[in-house]
Design a protein around this motif. Structure first.
Motif, PDB file in Angstrom:
ATOM      1  N   UNK A  30       0.814  -1.226   0.000  1.00 19.65           N
ATOM      2  CA  UNK A  30       0.000   0.000   0.000  1.00 19.65           C
ATOM      3  C   UNK A  30       0.835   1.258   0.000  1.00 19.65           C
ATOM      4  N   UNK A  31       1.927   1.258   0.764  1.00 13.05           N
ATOM      5  CA  UNK A  31       2.786   2.451   0.821  1.00 13.05           C
ATOM      6  C   UNK A  31       3.455   2.699  -0.530  1.00 13.05           C
ATOM      7  N   UNK A  60       9.693   5.416   2.396  1.00 13.65           N
ATOM      8  CA  UNK A  60      10.261   5.082   3.704  1.00 13.65           C
ATOM      9  C   UNK A  60       9.344   4.164   4.503  1.00 13.65           C
ATOM     10  N   UNK A  61       8.040   4.413   4.445  1.00 12.21           N
ATOM     11  CA  UNK A  61       7.089   3.562   5.160  1.00 12.21           C
ATOM     12  C   UNK A  61       7.074   2.156   4.577  1.00 12.21           C
ATOM     13  N   UNK A  62       7.156   2.068   3.258  1.00 12.09           N
ATOM     14  CA  UNK A  62       7.214   0.752   2.630  1.00 12.09           C
ATOM     15  C   UNK A  62       8.450  -0.030   3.038  1.00 12.09           C
ATOM     16  N   UNK A  63       9.584   0.661   3.133  1.00 11.78           N
ATOM     17  CA  UNK A  63      10.817  -0.001   3.559  1.00 11.78           C
ATOM     18  C   UNK A  63      10.737  -0.452   5.017  1.00 11.78           C
ATOM     19  N   UNK A  64      10.129   0.363   5.871  1.00 16.90           N
ATOM     20  CA  UNK A  64       9.951  -0.043   7.266  1.00 16.90           C
ATOM     21  C   UNK A  64       9.088  -1.295   7.365  1.00 16.90           C
ATOM     22  N   UNK A  65       8.042  -1.353   6.531  1.00 17.30           N
ATOM     23  CA  UNK A  65       7.180  -2.538   6.532  1.00 17.30           C
ATOM     24  C   UNK A  65       7.953  -3.778   6.085  1.00 17.30           C
ATOM     25  N   UNK A  66       8.808  -3.629   5.087  1.00 15.38           N
ATOM     26  CA  UNK A  66       9.622  -4.761   4.637  1.00 15.38           C
ATOM     27  C   UNK A  66      10.613  -5.196   5.716  1.00 15.38           C
ATOM     28  N   UNK A  67      11.173  -4.232   6.445  1.00 18.42           N
ATOM     29  CA  UNK A  67      12.100  -4.564   7.532  1.00 18.42           C
ATOM     30  C   UNK A  67      11.377  -5.354   8.626  1.00 18.42           C
ATOM     31  N   UNK A  68      10.183  -4.910   8.987  1.00 18.89           N
ATOM     32  CA  UNK A  68       9.413  -5.624  10.003  1.00 18.89           C
ATOM     33  C   UNK A  68       8.999  -7.006   9.501  1.00 18.89           C
ATOM     34  N   UNK A  84       7.289   5.329  11.568  1.00 25.51           N
ATOM     35  CA  UNK A  84       6.045   5.646  10.892  1.00 25.51           C
ATOM     36  C   UNK A  84       5.408   6.918  11.395  1.00 25.51           C
ATOM     37  N   UNK A  85       5.559   7.193  12.699  1.00 28.55           N
ATOM     38  CA  UNK A  85       5.006   8.431  13.257  1.00 28.55           C
ATOM     39  C   UNK A  85       5.655   9.655  12.614  1.00 28.55           C
ATOM     40  N   UNK A 115      -2.096   5.124   7.827  1.00 25.56           N
ATOM     41  CA  UNK A 115      -2.839   3.868   7.679  1.00 25.56           C
ATOM     42  C   UNK A 115      -1.887   2.671   7.710  1.00 25.56           C
ATOM     43  N   UNK A 116      -0.738   2.803   7.057  1.00 27.68           N
ATOM     44  CA  UNK A 116       0.238   1.701   7.053  1.00 27.68           C
ATOM     45  C   UNK A 116       0.777   1.432   8.447  1.00 27.68           C
TER      46      UNK A 116
END
Length: 394
Positions: A30-31, A60-68, A84-85, A115-116
């Motif tokens: 989604x990001x 950046x949010x998409x990369x954080x999601x991939x890291x998690x 994300x904040x 939302x992400x």
């Protein structure tokens, strides 16, 4: 080939972790898609030069999601929410600074990062973890989004994306938590019924044994007396005395010192679990009461020693205060699983001088003809020990 039924606790963890993984995949996808839409909108309005900076929070949010997704755990989850904040604040500020008219199309692009954040998912294998982390992520995301809109000078609505995602996550995890709790209650009820059935089976077996003793002694003695024409011979008297002693010593009552259901190994596993409360580790045990008394001594000692070594590793290395011990017999094999939701490790990278896994667990089980399998990762470790036993269910 031995078939091992998947323990209910392990199955529940797999369900929760699968849901959390799906959430993180959705968050990353989604990001990135939202970033692509932002680029397309800016390009349509002749603002391509501003696109790299504006799209940065979404990427950046998409990369954080991939890291998690790659390294799930408490530390990365905290980093995911904190990062994300910051990105949820930056996204509307940068987008509206580059294109003030972006808010006219609605809050969709403005709240995508927030939302992400709400899709953080459960960190451990417990459904309650998903409830708590989703709630914390939603609070942080909503506050960050409102701050970003305020800094951007937007008076428009923040949109319902974050609250919808949070509501879906909350309801799903809460439902799973209630289902797991209800399943635990039903399992305890079924265990009590199983104990009663086993007790009734033992009593029937003792009654059959008593009936056999009466048939083989008393009835035979009466027949002997009826056939004797005169006084009994000394040998006949000895036989009658011996038979009277056997009948007097026989009983259909269960030994008062023995548990209603259980075995030497089952009781030992329960005692082993109780020992670790003094180490700060809670060990939940299931299935131990259903193990029969037919486990050979060598196998029993090997399983107990290996289970103790596995729990020692949980105390020393896993970084968790809870573990589960699941036991069962099927297909002529006894299986014992030690499950935790700690840090995990890479079994192939264990050094040769580290003897805990290789000697204390593997060699012990292999010496009695068994095998050991290990699954480990950031979400926890499962050690499955399987040994052959006589009289197992087919």
């Amino acid at each position: 080939m031995t078939a091992v039924a998947l323990p209910r606790s392990v199955a529940a963890r797999i369900t929760v972790r699968g849901l959390a993984t799906a959430q993180r995949v959705i968050a990353a996808t989604g990001a990135f898609l939202a970033g692509a839409v932002v680029v397309d909108v800016l390009a349509a309005r002749g603002l391509v030069a501003q696109a790299p900076l504006v799209v940065a929070p979404y990427l950046g949010m998409g990369l954080l999601a991939l890291l998690l997704l790659w390294r799930p755990g408490r530390l990365t989850a905290v980093g995911y929410i904190a990062g994300g904040a910051v990105l949820a604040v930056a996204a509307p500020v940068l987008l509206l600074a580059a294109d003030p008219a972006a808010a006219d199309a609605g809050p969709y692009l403005l709240n995508r990062v927030a939302t992400a954040v709400c899709l953080v998912g459960a960190v451990s294998g417990r459904a309650l973890s998903g409830v708590l982390w989703s709630s914390a992520a939603y609070i942080v995301a909503e506050l960050s989004l409102q701050l970003g809109l305020m800094l951007a000078g937007s008076s428009g609505p923040s949109g319902t994306g974050p609250v919808i995602i949070f509501a879906i996550s909350f309801v799903t995890y809460a439902t799973l938590a209630l289902a797991q709790r209800q399943s635990d209650r039903q399992f305890r009820s079924l265990s009590r019924v199983a104990d009663e059935v086993l007790g009734a089976d033992r009593r029937r077996a003792l009654e059959h044994r008593a009936a056999g003793i009466v048939h083989d002694t008393v009835l035979a003695d009466l027949a002997l007396i009826s056939r004797s024409p005169g006084p009994l011979t000394p040998r006949a008297r000895e036989v009658l005395t011996e038979h009277l002693r056997i009948v007097a010593d026989s009983t259909v009552a269960e030994p008062s010192t023995a548990p209603a259901a259980g075995s030497v190994l089952g009781d030992a596993l329960l005692e082993l679990a109780a020992e670790y409360q003094w180490s700060g580790l809670r060990v939940d045990v299931s299935g131990a009461e259903l193990i029969s008394d037919e486990v050979p001594g060598a196998t029993r000692h090997a399983v107990l020693g290996a289970a103790r070594a596995a729990l020692d590793n949980v105390v020393r290395h896993a970084g968790t205060d809870r573990a589960e011990l699941v036991a069962g017999v099927r297909g002529g094999a006894l299986t014992v699983l030690i499950v935790d939701d700690g840090h995990g490790f890479a079994p192939t990278e264990v050094a040769e001088d580290r003897l805990g896994l290789r000697m204390s667990i593997n060699e012990r089980i292999e010496q009695v003809g068994g095998s050991v399998r290990v699954w480990s990762g950031p979400e926890g470790t499962t050690i499955m020990m399987t040994v052959p036993v006589p009289g197992g269910e087919s």
